[in-house]
Design a protein around this motif. Structure first.
Motif, mmCIF file in Angstrom:
data_model
loop_
_atom_site.group_PDB
_atom_site.id
_atom_site.type_symbol
_atom_site.label_atom_id
_atom_site.label_comp_id
_atom_site.label_asym_id
_atom_site.label_seq_id
_atom_site.Cartn_x
_atom_site.Cartn_y
_atom_site.Cartn_z
ATOM 1 N N LEU A 37 -9.085 -3.874 14.350
ATOM 2 C CA LEU A 37 -8.252 -4.807 13.600
ATOM 3 C C LEU A 37 -7.778 -5.891 14.557
ATOM 4 C CD1 LEU A 37 -6.708 -5.600 11.018
ATOM 5 C CD2 LEU A 37 -4.878 -4.041 11.737
ATOM 6 N N LEU A 38 -8.274 -7.105 14.349
ATOM 7 C CA LEU A 38 -7.958 -8.236 15.210
ATOM 8 C C LEU A 38 -7.122 -9.248 14.446
ATOM 9 C CD1 LEU A 38 -11.556 -8.863 16.630
ATOM 10 C CD2 LEU A 38 -9.805 -7.357 17.573
ATOM 11 N N GLY A 39 -6.408 -10.063 15.185
ATOM 12 C CA GLY A 39 -5.638 -11.123 14.559
ATOM 13 C C GLY A 39 -4.583 -11.636 15.504
ATOM 14 N N PRO A 40 -4.134 -12.871 15.295
ATOM 15 C CA PRO A 40 -3.082 -13.415 16.159
ATOM 16 C C PRO A 40 -1.768 -12.671 15.992
ATOM 17 C CG PRO A 40 -3.799 -15.027 14.482
ATOM 18 C CD PRO A 40 -4.557 -13.780 14.256
ATOM 19 N N ASN A 41 -0.864 -12.853 16.934
ATOM 20 C CA ASN A 41 0.471 -12.282 16.798
ATOM 21 C C ASN A 41 1.116 -12.804 15.519
ATOM 22 O OD1 ASN A 41 0.349 -10.873 19.242
ATOM 23 N ND2 ASN A 41 1.157 -12.595 20.414
ATOM 24 N N GLY A 42 1.766 -11.894 14.780
ATOM 25 C CA GLY A 42 2.405 -12.291 13.541
ATOM 26 C C GLY A 42 1.489 -12.317 12.341
ATOM 27 N N ALA A 43 0.235 -11.868 12.520
ATOM 28 C CA ALA A 43 -0.724 -11.902 11.408
ATOM 29 C C ALA A 43 -0.460 -10.817 10.373
ATOM 30 C CB ALA A 43 -2.154 -11.764 11.943
ATOM 31 N N GLY A 44 0.281 -9.753 10.762
ATOM 32 C CA GLY A 44 0.550 -8.655 9.843
ATOM 33 C C GLY A 44 -0.143 -7.356 10.212
ATOM 34 N N LYS A 45 -0.738 -7.280 11.410
ATOM 35 C CA LYS A 45 -1.502 -6.095 11.803
ATOM 36 C C LYS A 45 -0.630 -4.840 11.850
ATOM 37 C CE LYS A 45 -2.970 -7.682 15.753
ATOM 38 N NZ LYS A 45 -2.218 -8.972 15.744
ATOM 39 N N THR A 46 0.508 -4.931 12.544
ATOM 40 C CA THR A 46 1.370 -3.756 12.665
ATOM 41 C C THR A 46 1.948 -3.365 11.313
ATOM 42 O OG1 THR A 46 1.893 -4.290 14.969
ATOM 43 C CG2 THR A 46 3.400 -2.806 13.816
ATOM 44 N N SER A 47 2.282 -4.335 10.484
ATOM 45 C CA SER A 47 2.785 -4.018 9.139
ATOM 46 C C SER A 47 1.731 -3.280 8.326
ATOM 47 C CB SER A 47 3.211 -5.303 8.411
ATOM 48 O OG SER A 47 4.320 -5.897 9.045
ATOM 49 N N LEU A 48 0.477 -3.724 8.421
ATOM 50 C CA LEU A 48 -0.591 -3.040 7.699
ATOM 51 C C LEU A 48 -0.723 -1.602 8.175
ATOM 52 C CD1 LEU A 48 -2.991 -2.958 5.766
ATOM 53 C CD2 LEU A 48 -4.406 -3.982 7.577
ATOM 54 N N MET A 49 -0.649 -1.383 9.471
ATOM 55 C CA MET A 49 -0.772 -0.026 9.996
ATOM 56 C C MET A 49 0.426 0.834 9.590
ATOM 57 S SD MET A 49 -2.429 -0.792 13.739
ATOM 58 C CE MET A 49 -3.306 0.762 13.915
ATOM 59 N N ARG A 50 1.615 0.250 9.574
ATOM 60 C CA ARG A 50 2.796 1.007 9.152
ATOM 61 C C ARG A 50 2.729 1.349 7.659
ATOM 62 N NH1 ARG A 50 7.056 1.489 12.538
ATOM 63 N NH2 ARG A 50 6.967 0.357 14.511
ATOM 64 N N LEU A 51 2.157 0.479 6.867
ATOM 65 C CA LEU A 51 1.965 0.784 5.443
ATOM 66 C C LEU A 51 0.978 1.932 5.279
ATOM 67 C CD1 LEU A 51 1.886 -2.895 4.229
ATOM 68 C CD2 LEU A 51 3.394 -1.159 3.249
ATOM 69 N N LEU A 52 -0.104 1.908 6.049
ATOM 70 C CA LEU A 52 -1.077 2.999 5.990
ATOM 71 C C LEU A 52 -0.463 4.311 6.469
ATOM 72 C CD1 LEU A 52 -4.232 1.106 7.290
ATOM 73 C CD2 LEU A 52 -4.112 2.372 5.127
ATOM 74 N N ALA A 53 0.466 4.224 7.422
ATOM 75 C CA ALA A 53 1.104 5.430 7.952
ATOM 76 C C ALA A 53 2.212 5.953 7.052
ATOM 77 C CB ALA A 53 1.669 5.139 9.341
ATOM 78 N N GLY A 54 2.571 5.197 6.008
ATOM 79 C CA GLY A 54 3.650 5.623 5.130
ATOM 80 C C GLY A 54 5.032 5.308 5.655
ATOM 81 N N ARG A 55 5.114 4.460 6.674
ATOM 82 C CA ARG A 55 6.406 4.111 7.260
ATOM 83 C C ARG A 55 7.022 2.889 6.581
ATOM 84 N NH1 ARG A 55 6.669 6.116 13.326
ATOM 85 N NH2 ARG A 55 5.332 7.943 13.116
ATOM 86 N N LEU A 56 6.216 2.182 5.808
ATOM 87 C CA LEU A 56 6.696 1.088 4.971
ATOM 88 C C LEU A 56 6.162 1.317 3.562
ATOM 89 C CD1 LEU A 56 6.021 -2.030 7.259
ATOM 90 C CD2 LEU A 56 8.226 -0.927 6.857
ATOM 91 N N VAL A 57 6.842 0.762 2.585
ATOM 92 C CA VAL A 57 6.421 0.863 1.191
ATOM 93 C C VAL A 57 5.980 -0.522 0.726
ATOM 94 C CG1 VAL A 57 7.147 1.402 -1.168
ATOM 95 C CG2 VAL A 57 7.983 2.776 0.748
ATOM 96 N N PRO A 58 4.807 -0.653 0.118
ATOM 97 C CA PRO A 58 4.325 -1.985 -0.270
ATOM 98 C C PRO A 58 5.176 -2.629 -1.350
ATOM 99 C CG PRO A 58 2.879 -0.264 -1.143
ATOM 100 C CD PRO A 58 3.835 0.410 -0.220
ATOM 101 N N SER A 59 5.216 -3.954 -1.324
ATOM 102 C CA SER A 59 5.885 -4.697 -2.388
ATOM 103 C C SER A 59 5.048 -4.697 -3.656
ATOM 104 C CB SER A 59 6.137 -6.142 -1.934
ATOM 105 O OG SER A 59 6.850 -6.180 -0.717
ATOM 106 N N ARG A 60 3.739 -4.612 -3.476
ATOM 107 C CA ARG A 60 2.822 -4.547 -4.610
ATOM 108 C C ARG A 60 1.544 -3.846 -4.141
ATOM 109 N NH1 ARG A 60 1.470 -9.765 -5.353
ATOM 110 N NH2 ARG A 60 -0.534 -9.483 -4.321
ATOM 111 N N GLY A 61 0.836 -3.223 -5.081
ATOM 112 C CA GLY A 61 -0.426 -2.588 -4.759
ATOM 113 C C GLY A 61 -0.261 -1.136 -4.363
#
Length: 324
Positions: A37-61
């Motif tokens: 998973l590549l992307g510039p800083n602030g692209a949302g990479k860590t948020s995506l991983m935290r959502l997959l880990a169940g540490r965040l809850v999605p706003s939609r989907g």
């Protein structure tokens, strides 16, 4: 979407304090697959991983791992290994003691804990330091111990955020050797990294996330084959910033500035693959050349091409087959 993936997200969106971090992401991770998973800083990479880990809850989907919702089901979260950038270990305990503590915290039955600890030590190559305090180990060993903790419960999904950040070359190679073996047990592995060489070594597939959207999703071999069917990558390093005349000569030769002292070209340039001819051409025009590199383009070139596009509305996906 692939059938029976280890993990998937559909129409995923996530906002934080009214700012959209991710928007309309669709993704599936196959069992036994390593994805970079590549992307510039602030692209949302860590948020995506935290959502997959169940540490965040999605706003939609939706997010599904091993058939369940990690945000709402603790049993599903136990099937996920999350390895953050920070070392999450007890420094005053030995490596083995850390694994024993985390085996209990993971809810492993008493009879399963010792075999799990032995197995994790072996998989991470830590047998020789199992009795040493974590706090006195090198950063490379600490990162391997961090990974070993994540492997105790035989996860279906392994998430690693910058797993080799801040370690030397020898430690990096040792960590890569551990990561290369992770898919053998059937887990899906997602690695967030800024290291293109790391991604090329470890990944079967590459994702590029930018501004909360997937801009690229493709098999690494296919992406590189398509890229290398074109012209080689040329890079000119200058001894000093190019003045107006030198800059004009570089542009005329097919180059564009990548930094004040670096100019690049991917299309045909004066001299073609012959670096000596190109050097002579540029010096005749007063360009202060320090070094010329001519190489097959790699993942860094592909990443640059994708992220420098100013208007992209759909992810770029590699074709199933690359024409000969």
């Amino acid at each position: 979407m692939m059938s029976d993936p280890a993990a998937s997200v559909r129409d995923l969106a996530f906002s934080y304090r009214s700012r959209q971090v991710l928007g309309r992401v669709d993704l599936a991770l196959a069992r036994g697959e390593t994805v970079a998973l590549l992307g510039p800083n602030g692209a949302g990479k860590t948020s995506l991983m935290r959502l997959l880990a169940g540490r965040l809850v999605p706003s939609r989907g939706s997010v599904r791992v091993a058939g369940g919702d990690p945000g709402r089901q603790s049993a599903v979260r136990r099937a996920i290994a999350w390895v953050p950038q920070e070392i999450a270990l007890y420094p005053r305990l030995t490596v083995r003691e850390n694994l024993e503590v985390f085996a209990r915290l993971a809810g492993l039955p008493r009879a399963a804990r010792e075999p799990a600890v032995v197995r994790a030590l072996a998989r991470a190559g830590l047998d020789e330091v199992a009795g040493r305090l974590v706090g006195v180990l090198s950063g490379g060993y600490q990162r391997r111990a961090n990974i070993a903790v994540a492997l105790l419960a035989e996860p279906a999904l392994v998430l690693l955020d910058e797993p080799t950040q801040g370690v030397d070359q020898a430690a990096r190679a040792a960590i890569h050797a551990v990561l290369e073996r992770l898919p053998e047990a059937g887990a899906a592995v997602l690695i967030a990294t800024h290291d293109f060489a790391e991604a090329e070594r470890l990944a079967d597939r590459v994702l590029v996330l930018q501004d909360g959207s997937l801009r690229l999703d493709g098999r690494l071999a296919d992406l590189l084959a398509g890229l290398r069917a074109g012209p080689p990558e040329h890079e000119v390093a200058l001894a000093e910033a190019a003045g107006p005349a030198a800059a004009a000569a570089l542009r005329q030769a097919g180059f564009h500035p990548a930094s004040p002292l670096t100019w690049r070209a991917g299309d045909a340039v004066a001299g073609g693959r012959d670096g000596a001819a190109l050097l002579a051409h540029l010096r005749r025009h007063g360009v202060p050349v320090r070094e010329i590199r001519v190489r097959e383009p790699g993942l860094d070139v592909l990443y640059r091409d994708v992220t420098e596009q100013e208007t992209v509305t759909h992810p770029v996906r590699a074709p199933a087959e690359i024409p000969a």
